[in-house]
Design a protein around this motif. Structure first.
Motif, PDB file in Angstrom:
ATOM      1  N   LEU A   1      -0.738   2.613   6.235  1.00  0.00           N
ATOM      2  CA  LEU A   1      -1.664   3.747   6.141  1.00  0.00           C
ATOM      3  C   LEU A   1      -1.646   4.566   7.429  1.00  0.00           C
ATOM      4  O   LEU A   1      -1.640   5.799   7.400  1.00  0.00           O
ATOM      5  CB  LEU A   1      -3.084   3.260   5.855  1.00  0.00           C
TER       6      LEU A   1
ATOM      7  N   ILE B   1       0.836  -1.211   0.000  1.00  0.00           N
ATOM      8  CA  ILE B   1       0.000   0.000   0.000  1.00  0.00           C
ATOM      9  C   ILE B   1       0.867   1.257   0.000  1.00  0.00           C
ATOM     10  O   ILE B   1       0.632   2.197  -0.766  1.00  0.00           O
ATOM     11  CB  ILE B   1      -0.973   0.001   1.199  1.00  0.00           C
TER      12      ILE B   1
ATOM     13  N   VAL C   1      -6.514  -3.905   3.514  1.00  0.00           N
ATOM     14  CA  VAL C   1      -6.431  -2.966   4.637  1.00  0.00           C
ATOM     15  C   VAL C   1      -6.653  -3.660   5.974  1.00  0.00           C
ATOM     16  O   VAL C   1      -5.886  -3.471   6.929  1.00  0.00           O
ATOM     17  CB  VAL C   1      -7.444  -1.810   4.460  1.00  0.00           C
TER      18      VAL C   1
ATOM     19  N   LEU D   1      -5.567  -2.022  -1.519  1.00  0.00           N
ATOM     20  CA  LEU D   1      -6.482  -1.512  -0.497  1.00  0.00           C
ATOM     21  C   LEU D   1      -7.449  -2.590  -0.002  1.00  0.00           C
ATOM     22  O   LEU D   1      -8.027  -2.463   1.082  1.00  0.00           O
ATOM     23  CB  LEU D   1      -7.269  -0.317  -1.044  1.00  0.00           C
TER      24      LEU D   1
END
Length: 642
Positions: free
Chosen positions: A447, A389, A439, A436
Motif C-alpha cells: 500500500l 493486497i 495491513v 486488508l
C-alpha cells in the motif's frame, strides 16, 4: 505479471495479432514459452499458499481439522476456476489492445473508447500500474525465500543460512539483468514444464491414500467453510488469494504469446498440475496434521530427492522473479510513453526481440526494495501477509476497466456488461477486503509503495499538463512566425534544422532563441513532433506524417505506439521515401532544455511543484531517449516557472 523475456521467433505474429494464425510448430513453441514466462508466479504459489491458508483457518487451535483442510482446498480450487479461468482466460484475454494486454494497455483502450471523459480511466490505470510495482517488489522476496526454506526439511542446520542465501541469489539475479535474458529464457519453458510435471506426480500418492480429499472438488465445501467460520473464514480467504497471485500475467503477456497458446497452457498443463498439487497437500495434512509446517516439501521423500526439489523450486522461483522484474521494465516503458512517468534510460538487450529491454534506474530501485523486504521480514510466512493486497487491488481496477471496454468497445448494453463483470468484481472486492485485514501485519508495504507510485505518476501527469498549458500561452503561433520569416527572411545558412516540440501549433522555444541570439535561419527547417498513440504499435506506413507549410518550413509528425521505443533517425528514413530530402550529416537537431522554478501560484501545492521539478531533473536526456546522434544536437537552455 507482465514480462518481456525472450520468446521463440513467432513472437512477432503474436505481437501483431491474437496469436491464432500460428503454424503448428510456432504454436507449440509459444505454448512452451508461455509456461515458462507467464506461469512462473502462479506456478510457485503451492510453495506457501496452502500452508498459509490452512494455518489461518486453524486459528488458535493450531491443529488443522478435516473441515478446515477440505474447506481451504475447495476455496483454492474454485478461486483458480472462477478468478483465473473464467475472468482472465475466458473473458479478459478477448479485451486486447491491438493484440496487447495488461493494465496500461487496457487503460489506453478504455480511454480511447470514452474519449475526452477519460480522466477516471487514467486514474484507474495509474492506480493499477502503481500497485504492480508493490507486487514486483514482494514477488521475488517471497518466492525465493519460500524455496530456500525447503532446506529446513532436509536438516535444521541449514536454517541460519536461509536469509543470506536468499540475498545472494537475488543479488545475482539483479546483477545479470543488464545482460538481457535471451540466453537463459530458452530454459524457462522446459524447467517450468518439469516443475509442473513433478508437483503433479508427487501429489498422486497422498491423494490415493486419502481419497476423501476429492470431496473438496465440490464448491459446497468452500461455501460451508466460509459460512461456519465467521471472521476466521474471512481471514483465511486473504491467504487463499495467494494461490491466484500471478493471474494478471495471463493478460499482461497476451502480446508476447497470443491468446490460444496462453489458454492451452493453462487449461491442459498448469491448472491440472496446480489442482493435483493442492489436493495432494490437502491429502497429506489429512493423514498427518503435523505436516502443515511444510506440506509442499513433505510431499517428496526425505533425502536427495527432497534436496533436488529445493534446487528445482529455487530455479522456478527465480524464473517467477525474472518475469515480474522484466514486467516492471515493460510497465515503466508503457508508463513513460503514456505520459505517466519521466523519461528513463531504456536499453535494448536483444536485436531480435523488441521486448527485451533493461531500465537501469528501475533495476536499482527494485533491488534495494526487494533486499529490504527480505531483511525486514526474514521468512515467507511473514511476507505472505504483505502479499495479496497489491494483486487484489490491481484485479479490482482491471475489472472496472474491463466493464468500460465491454460496454463501450464491445458495444454491449451497460446492464449486460455489468451482469458479466459484477460477479467477478464482487469476488475481487471480497478478496481485497480479506487482504486488508493484514495491513498491520505487513500489508502496509504494498500500500505504501503503491501510494508513492500513485503520487509520482499523478504529479508527473498533472505537472506536465500545467507546464504545457503555461508554455502555450507564452509561445508565438507557428503559422504567424513562418509568414513573417518568409516575408522578411534573416541571413540563411546551408543545411537543415530540425526543431523538436510537443506543440506543433506554436513556434518551438529553440527556434525563437536561435533567431534571437544567432539572427540566422537554415535553408530548410523542420518542426518535428513526436506523438504516442493509444495503440501498442504503429504500422510503419502510418509512422510519418509530412506537411509542407512554406518553401523553407515543413512539419513532420512521428507516431509511436506505447510499447515501442522512439527512434527518430530510423523514422526519418521513412520520411525520405515521402519526399523529404535530407542528409543526416548536414542536419542539426535543436532541443530546448528547460530549467524549472516553482511559481507562486502554479495550480499545484508547493510540495508537488518541488516533486515535479525533481522528477523533471531526473528525466533521461531527450537526445538519448529519442536515439538522436549526439553529435548533431544543439541544446538551447531556457528557464520556466511552473
Amino acid at each position: 505479471m507482465t514480462s518481456d523475456v525472450a520468446v521463440p521467433a513467432p513472437e512477432t505474429a503474436a505481437a501483431n495479432g491474437h496469436g491464432d494464425a500460428h503454424t503448428t510448430a510456432g504454436f507449440g513453441a509459444l505454448t512452451l514459452g508461455s509456461i515458462g514466462v507467464v506461469y512462473g508466479d502462479i506456478g510457485t504459489s503451492p510453495l506457501y499458499a496452502f500452508r498459509e491458508a490452512v494455518m489461518a483457518a486453524s486459528g488458535a487451535e493450531g491443529t488443522p481439522t478435516t473441515a478446515a483442510v477440505l474447506g481451504v482446498v475447495s476455496l483454492i480450487l474454485w478461486a483458480l476456476i472462477v478468478v483465473v479461468t473464467l475472468k482472465y482466460v475466458v473473458i479478459l484475454l478477448r479485451a486486447d489492445n491491438n493484440g496487447e494486454g495488461g493494465t496500461l494497455a487496457l487503460m489506453a483502450l478504455a480511454q480511447r473508447a470514452v474519449g475526452s471523459r477519460g480522466a477516471t480511466v487514467v486514474l484507474l490505470g495509474i492506480i493499477s500500474g502503481a500497485l504492480f510495482y508493490g507486487d514486483a517488489v514482494i514477488t521475488p522476496a517471497v518466492s525465493v525465500l519460500s524455496a530456500i526454506e525447503g532446506m529446513k526439511d532436509i536438516t535444521l542446520r541449514f536454517e541460519p543460512y536461509i536469509v543470506p542465501l536468499t540475498v545472494v541469489i537475488l543479488l545475482c539475479l539483479f546483477a545479470v539483468q543488464s545482460r538481457g535474458t535471451a540466453r537463459v529464457a530458452a530454459f524457462f519453458g522446459p524447467v517450468m514444464c518439469v516443475w509442473f510435471a513433478v508437483i503433479a506426480v508427487a501429489a498422486i500418492g497422498p491423494i490415493l491414500e486419502q481419497p476423501q480429499v476429492l470431496f473438496a472438488l465440490n464448491p459446497l465445501y468452500a461455501v460451508s467453510f466460509m459460512f461456519h467460520h465467521g471472521i476466521i473464514g474471512f481471514v483465511t480467504l486473504g491467504a487463499v488469494f495467494l494461490a491466484v497471485t500471478g493471474a494478471e500475467a495471463l493478460y499482461a503477456d497476451l502480446g508476447h504469446f497470443g491468446k490460444r497458446p496462453i489458454q492451452t497452457a493453462w487449461l491442459f498443463i498448469v491448472l491440472p498440475a496446480l489442482a493435483l498439487n493442492y489436493l495432494g497437500q490437502g491429502a497429506l495434512v489429512l493423514g498427518d496434521p503435523g505436516a502443515i509446517v511444510s506440506p509442499f516439501f513433505q510431499l517428496f521423500p526425505q533425502g536427495w530427492f527432497r534436496g533436488s526439489m529445493v534446487v528445482l523450486a529455487t530455479l522456478a522461483t527465480v524464473i517467477a522473479s525474472q518475469a515480474v522484474i522484466t514486467g516492471a521494465y515493460s510497465l515503466t516503458r508503457q508508463a513513460i510513453q503514456l505520459g505517466l512517468l519521466p523519461r528513463f534510460e531504456v536499453r535494448h538487450t536483444s536485436e531480435a526481440h523488441s521486448g527485451q529491454i533493461f531500465i537501469p534506474r528501475i533495476n536499482q530501485l527494485l533491488f534495494v526494495a526487494v533486499m529490504l523486504m527480505v531483511l525486514l521480514f526474514r521468512s515467507s510466512s511473514a511476507l505472505a501477509s504483505a502479499y495479496g493486497i497489491a494483486v487484489t487491488g490491481t484485479m479490482v481496477v482491471t475489472g472496472m476497466m474491463g466493464f468500460i471496454v465491454i460496454w463501450k468497445v464491445w458495444r454491449w448494453s451497460p446492464f449486460a456488461a455489468a451482469a458479466l463483470i459484477a460477479p467477478f468484481l464482487f469476488l475481487d472486492l471480497t478478496f481485497l477486503a480479506a487482504n486488508l485485514l493484514k495491513v498491520f501485519e505487513g500489508g502496509w508495504v504494498p500500500l505504501a509503495l503503491g501510494t508513492l507510485m500513485i503520487v509520482l505518476m499523478y504529479t508527473w501527469r498533472r505537472g506536465s499538463r500545467l507546464l504545457f498549458e503555461k508554455s502555450r500561452k507564452l509561445e508565438f503561433p507557428l503559422a504567424d512566425l513562418v509568414a513573417m520569416l518568409e516575408k522578411r527572411p534573416p541571413q540563411r545558412v546551408p543545411g537543415t534544422a530540425v526543431f523538436l516540440t510537443s506543440d506543433p501549433l506554436s513556434a518551438p522555444t529553440a527556434l525563437m532563441h536561435s533567431l534571437k541570439h544567432y539572427k540566422v535561419l537554415h535553408e530548410k527547417n523542420v518542426i518535428l513532433t513526436i506523438e504516442t498513440a493509444t495503440t501498442p504499435r504503429i504500422d510503419p506506413a502510418e509512422r510519418v506524417k509530412l506537411e509542407q507549410i512554406s518553401p523553407t518550413f515543413s512539419k513532420v509528425t512521428l507516431k509511436f505506439g506505447f510499447m515501442e521505443s522512439p527512434n527518430v533517425p530510423k523514422a526519418l528514413a521513412i520520411a525520405r521515401k515521402l519526399g523529404w530530402q535530407f542528409d543526416i550529416m548536414s542536419t542539426s537537431f535543436f532541443l530546448s532544455r528547460r530549467a524549472l522554478k516553482p511559481a507562486a501560484h502554479s495550480g499545484m501545492p508547493r510540495w508537488q511543484d518541488r516533486l515535479f521539478i525533481s522528477l523533471s531533473r531526473s528525466a533521461n536526456d531527450a537526445t538519448d531517449y529519442f536515439q538522436i546522434p549526439s553529435g548533431r544536437v544543439v541544446e538551447v537552455g531556457t528557464q520556466v516557472t511552473i
